[in-house]
Write a protein that holds these residues in place. Structure first.
Motif: not given
Ligand code: GLA
Length: 370
Positions: A286-306
């Motif tokens: 759950e923490l992995f998933d929450a971390s990803h959402r936070s990087m995607r939505d708040d820190f904005e360092v993800s890309v669509p492929e990831i």
């Protein structure tokens, strides 16, 4: 000069004297927290960099690398390090950092070979820096501990190469092993090794989209964090207490989101350490998933492929959680998977990814050893 496939003796005409090796790393959780004085939780991957070395008495430093296409060889003189915008800068950074610490670095020949894929977000550069520093420690009989090796590697990358990175990758390359997670307080560099659960394994999949640390985006994020800390009246985002946390929502965008990521991510590292200790894989996932959402939505360092890789990993049975690992803007994902299932999940994820034209993902960790 092409040196591909040639051994040290064939390249330099004399035997190897010392060896230095260091692994790449995958970060389990705690992303973009290191330059904010926070916590991180990386582990070593099987891929590593190996440096073979022998001293010279004429002050010349000659480096042959097999990791650049076709293999190549470059040189400079000890004490005359200058940034050239080439891979050689990493080597020059290490000799310059040692000299800054009072070490008289002589000339030497070195051959570098690495299995850490470049641009995968798994710290090929830190593994090179640490392997090289280890080879020099062995060759010169230096009394330097592994934390100091990480500091030297960090100085090389941060001060000499000019990449504004934190200390996680160099600490991981110097101190992590494959069976434990390295819990680091990046403010003090205090660390603790926490065993990884026997019931789970890690799956690391490279998106094939390359990131660039020295690039503007990483620098921008770092600068935004510094501005957010200043606006909250704390030295670093690590220092946000409950009162300061109340003020995050009133920061101007995007500083509010950046601060929220770092503060919540730091808390997630501590929660992940507790989950590891308790053997609670569901909570860790759950923490992995929450971390990803936070990087995607708040820190904005993800890309669509990831995001696609993360989603398709999470959609598979026996996956506890998945997230972008490393600095972002491409690179790799890490998933926490029930032991024995990583190869199957990896195949499914790679297959789904390839349904979109021009996309090719690679499993880097999680294939059964053949
Ligand atoms: C890169 C940097 C690290 C760290 C991560 C993000 O890997 O080298 O110092 O900031 O990004 O967690």
């Amino acid at each position: 000069m092409t040196v591909k496939g040639q051994c040290f003796e064939a390249v330099f005409g004399r035997p190897v004297k010392v060896l230095g090796e260091a692994p790449g790393r995958v970060n389990l959780i705690g992303e973009h927290t290191d330059y904010n004085g926070g916590y991180v939780l990386p582990t070593a991957i099987p891929q590593k960099t190996r440096v073979e070395m022998a001293p010279r008495d004429d002050g010349l430093i000659q480096i042959a690398t097999m990791s650049v296409r076709g293999g190549t060889q470059l040189s400079y003189r000890a004490g005359e390090e200058s940034r050239r915008g080439l891979w050689l800068d990493y080597v020059q950074g290490v000799t310059a950092a040692l000299r800054d610490r009072g070490v008289a670095v002589p000339g030497f020949d070195a051959r570098i070979e690495s299995t850490v894929p470049l641009g995968s977000g798994l710290s090929s550069s830190a593994s090179l820096l640490v392997a090289l520093a280890r080879a020099l420690r062995a060759m010169l009989d230096l009394v330097i501990d592994d934390v100091e090796i990480a500091r030297i590697a960090h100085a090389a990358e941060h001060d000499f190469v000019g990449a504004p990175v934190g200390t996680m990758d160099q600490m991981a390359a110097s101190l992590a092993d494959e069976n434990t997670a390295l819990f680091i307080d990046t403010r003090t560099l205090a660390f603790e090794r926490i065993p990884l659960p026997a019931e789970a394994e890690l799956l690391v999949v490279n998106s094939g989209v390359t990131h660039q640390h020295a690039s503007g985006d990483y620098k921008t994020r770092r600068a935004e964090c510094e501005r957010a800390a200043a606006a909250l009246g704390v030295p670093q985002l690590r220092d946000v207490d409950e009162a300061a946390a109340q003020r995050i929502a009133s920061l101007p965008a995007p500083l509010d989101r950046r601060a929220r990521h770092v503060v919540t991510e730091n808390a997630r590292v501590l929660a992940a350490v507790a989950a590891l200790r308790a053997g609670d894989l569901v909570r860790l996932g759950e923490l992995f998933d929450a971390s990803h959402r936070s990087m995607r939505d708040d820190f904005e360092v993800s890309v669509p492929e990831i995001d696609d890789l993360v989603e398709s990993a999470r959609a598979q049975p026996d996956v506890f959680g998945a997230r972008l690992t490393g600095g972002g803007f491409g690179g790799s994902i890490v998933a926490l998977v029930k032991r024995g299932c990583a190869a199957r999940v990896g195949r499914a994820v790679v297959e789904a990814y390839a349904r979109v034209p021009n996309r090719r993902a690679t499993v880097l960790v999680g294939e059964p050893v053949s």
